[in-house]
Design a protein around this motif. Structure first.
Motif, mmCIF file in Angstrom:
data_model
loop_
_atom_site.group_PDB
_atom_site.id
_atom_site.type_symbol
_atom_site.label_atom_id
_atom_site.label_comp_id
_atom_site.label_asym_id
_atom_site.label_seq_id
_atom_site.Cartn_x
_atom_site.Cartn_y
_atom_site.Cartn_z
ATOM 1 N N THR A 200 66.294 -57.511 -32.582
ATOM 2 C CA THR A 200 65.720 -56.218 -32.197
ATOM 3 C C THR A 200 64.899 -55.711 -33.372
ATOM 4 O OG1 THR A 200 67.629 -55.722 -30.803
ATOM 5 C CG2 THR A 200 66.257 -53.861 -31.484
ATOM 6 N N PHE A 201 63.747 -55.113 -33.086
ATOM 7 C CA PHE A 201 62.906 -54.627 -34.175
ATOM 8 C C PHE A 201 62.455 -53.193 -33.898
ATOM 9 C CE2 PHE A 201 58.867 -53.778 -36.239
ATOM 10 C CZ PHE A 201 59.181 -54.096 -37.556
ATOM 11 N N GLU A 202 62.472 -52.372 -34.944
ATOM 12 C CA GLU A 202 61.962 -51.003 -34.872
ATOM 13 C C GLU A 202 61.187 -50.698 -36.144
ATOM 14 O OE1 GLU A 202 62.133 -48.791 -32.483
ATOM 15 O OE2 GLU A 202 63.690 -49.568 -31.145
ATOM 16 N N ALA A 203 60.046 -50.047 -35.998
ATOM 17 C CA ALA A 203 59.289 -49.540 -37.144
ATOM 18 C C ALA A 203 59.280 -48.024 -37.014
ATOM 19 C CB ALA A 203 57.864 -50.089 -37.146
ATOM 20 N N VAL A 204 59.847 -47.345 -37.986
ATOM 21 C CA VAL A 204 60.006 -45.898 -37.879
ATOM 22 C C VAL A 204 60.029 -45.293 -39.274
ATOM 23 C CG1 VAL A 204 62.523 -46.136 -37.819
ATOM 24 C CG2 VAL A 204 61.456 -44.061 -36.909
ATOM 25 N N THR A 205 59.496 -44.100 -39.400
ATOM 26 C CA THR A 205 59.516 -43.392 -40.682
ATOM 27 C C THR A 205 59.887 -41.933 -40.445
ATOM 28 O OG1 THR A 205 57.145 -42.894 -40.521
ATOM 29 C CG2 THR A 205 57.771 -44.875 -41.745
ATOM 30 N N GLY A 206 60.124 -41.229 -41.543
ATOM 31 C CA GLY A 206 60.388 -39.798 -41.448
ATOM 32 C C GLY A 206 61.763 -39.469 -40.899
ATOM 33 N N TRP A 207 61.857 -38.338 -40.254
ATOM 34 C CA TRP A 207 63.140 -37.806 -39.829
ATOM 35 C C TRP A 207 63.827 -38.685 -38.777
ATOM 36 C CZ3 TRP A 207 63.682 -36.689 -34.653
ATOM 37 C CH2 TRP A 207 62.511 -36.554 -33.915
ATOM 38 N N ARG A 208 63.060 -39.524 -38.086
ATOM 39 C CA ARG A 208 63.648 -40.365 -37.037
ATOM 40 C C ARG A 208 64.418 -41.567 -37.597
ATOM 41 N NH1 ARG A 208 58.876 -42.264 -33.592
ATOM 42 N NH2 ARG A 208 57.986 -42.461 -35.680
ATOM 43 N N ALA A 209 64.214 -41.892 -38.857
ATOM 44 C CA ALA A 209 64.794 -43.113 -39.418
ATOM 45 C C ALA A 209 66.322 -43.127 -39.339
ATOM 46 C CB ALA A 209 64.337 -43.291 -40.860
ATOM 47 N N ALA A 210 66.945 -42.046 -39.778
ATOM 48 C CA ALA A 210 68.408 -42.012 -39.808
ATOM 49 C C ALA A 210 68.987 -42.158 -38.412
ATOM 50 C CB ALA A 210 68.889 -40.716 -40.454
ATOM 51 N N ARG A 211 68.421 -41.452 -37.446
ATOM 52 C CA ARG A 211 68.931 -41.520 -36.077
ATOM 53 C C ARG A 211 68.701 -42.904 -35.467
ATOM 54 N NH1 ARG A 211 72.885 -40.669 -32.886
ATOM 55 N NH2 ARG A 211 72.329 -40.309 -30.698
ATOM 56 N N THR A 212 67.569 -43.520 -35.770
ATOM 57 C CA THR A 212 67.283 -44.859 -35.258
ATOM 58 C C THR A 212 68.315 -45.864 -35.764
ATOM 59 O OG1 THR A 212 64.907 -44.446 -35.069
ATOM 60 C CG2 THR A 212 65.604 -46.744 -35.229
ATOM 61 N N VAL A 213 68.612 -45.813 -37.046
ATOM 62 C CA VAL A 213 69.607 -46.720 -37.631
ATOM 63 C C VAL A 213 70.978 -46.470 -37.013
ATOM 64 C CG1 VAL A 213 70.845 -47.318 -39.751
ATOM 65 C CG2 VAL A 213 68.353 -47.018 -39.789
ATOM 66 N N GLU A 214 71.317 -45.220 -36.852
ATOM 67 C CA GLU A 214 72.616 -44.865 -36.270
ATOM 68 C C GLU A 214 72.769 -45.419 -34.853
ATOM 69 O OE1 GLU A 214 75.064 -40.813 -34.987
ATOM 70 O OE2 GLU A 214 73.419 -40.675 -36.438
ATOM 71 N N LYS A 215 71.722 -45.283 -34.044
ATOM 72 C CA LYS A 215 71.775 -45.782 -32.667
ATOM 73 C C LYS A 215 71.868 -47.306 -32.634
ATOM 74 C CE LYS A 215 71.368 -44.050 -29.202
ATOM 75 N NZ LYS A 215 72.432 -43.643 -28.219
ATOM 76 N N LEU A 216 71.086 -47.968 -33.464
ATOM 77 C CA LEU A 216 71.115 -49.433 -33.494
ATOM 78 C C LEU A 216 72.468 -49.958 -33.961
ATOM 79 C CD1 LEU A 216 67.562 -50.103 -34.975
ATOM 80 C CD2 LEU A 216 68.330 -50.641 -32.645
ATOM 81 N N ALA A 217 73.082 -49.228 -34.863
ATOM 82 C CA ALA A 217 74.392 -49.655 -35.378
ATOM 83 C C ALA A 217 75.464 -49.634 -34.303
ATOM 84 C CB ALA A 217 74.805 -48.771 -36.549
ATOM 85 N N GLU A 218 75.248 -48.864 -33.256
ATOM 86 C CA GLU A 218 76.221 -48.766 -32.175
ATOM 87 C C GLU A 218 76.234 -50.006 -31.285
ATOM 88 O OE1 GLU A 218 75.177 -45.220 -30.124
ATOM 89 O OE2 GLU A 218 75.846 -43.866 -31.719
#
Length: 210
Positions: free
Chosen positions: A65-83
């Motif tokens: 799975t791949f995501e490119a993200v910056t700024g305030w969305r980064a933490a939430r993106t990592v959190e969701k993927l970790a689930e």
């Protein structure tokens, strides 16, 4: 499911962060683990690699799975993927900006690639300080190691002076890494029996145990 989260961080440019992140991701994916790779570096090197990977292998056949993200969305993106994944790797910017801090804070382990030279070692100190401030566990991975055993041994000794873990598995300065990345793949896929592939598999196995 709760993933192990790794931030690949190094404030010095040219340390091989993106190449290492891609290769570690595929090392685990090829072991049938679910892996997410997150590019939060504005340079978007991994995003370009992944786009080429989709062209080479086809959409839906990339194994990760791949995501490119910056700024305030980064933490939430990592959190969701970790689930929903076994491993999440974050390729961070080469500076201690907000995004890098977010990644280091979210990580179970901060993998810091460093080339075995005094200049590279000194340039690593800010990254170690960032990990300490965010109370994250750092581990140094000797990367692009030249075939000069004496120099490498000396550097390992010096790294030990900083009371930080140093991965036992070394990654050599192998042409196979760059050649594979150019086609959106990794040396594990293009030259699976090569020394380069063996080194990556050894490092991936070691890091997975932390």
């Amino acid at each position: 499911m709760s993933a192990k989260v790794f931030a690949i961080a190094q404030q010095k440019g040219g340390a091989g962060k993106s190449t290492l992140a891609a290769h570690l991701a595929l090392a685990w994916a090829l072991k049938r683990k679910s892996v997410a790779l997150v590019d939060i570096d504005p340079q978007q090197s991994l995003a370009a690699w992944y786009a080429q990977r989709e062209k080479t292998l086809g959409e839906g056949k990339t194994a990760i799975t791949f995501e490119a993200v910056t700024g305030w969305r980064a933490a939430r993106t990592v959190e969701k993927l970790a689930e929903s994944h076994d491993f999440v790797l974050i390729d961070t910017p080469p500076h201690a900006d907000t995004d890098a801090r977010v990644a280091v804070r979210a990580a179970d382990l901060v993998v810091i690639p460093v080339q075995p030279s005094p200049l590279d070692l000194w340039a690593t100190l800010p990254t170690l300080e960032l990990a300490a401030k965010e109370k994250s566990v750092p581990v140094l991975a000797l990367n692009r190691v030249p075939p000069r055993a004496n120099l490498t041994a000396q550097m390992i000794t010096r790294l030990g002076d900083y009371k930080v873990r140093v991965a036992k598995s070394l990654i050599g300065n192998r042409v196979a890494f760059a050649e594979a990345m150019a086609s959106g793949r990794t040396a594990l896929e293009t030259k699976g029996s090569s020394i380069a592939a063996k080194e990556i598999r050894a490092l991936a196995a070691e890091l997975a145990k932390y």
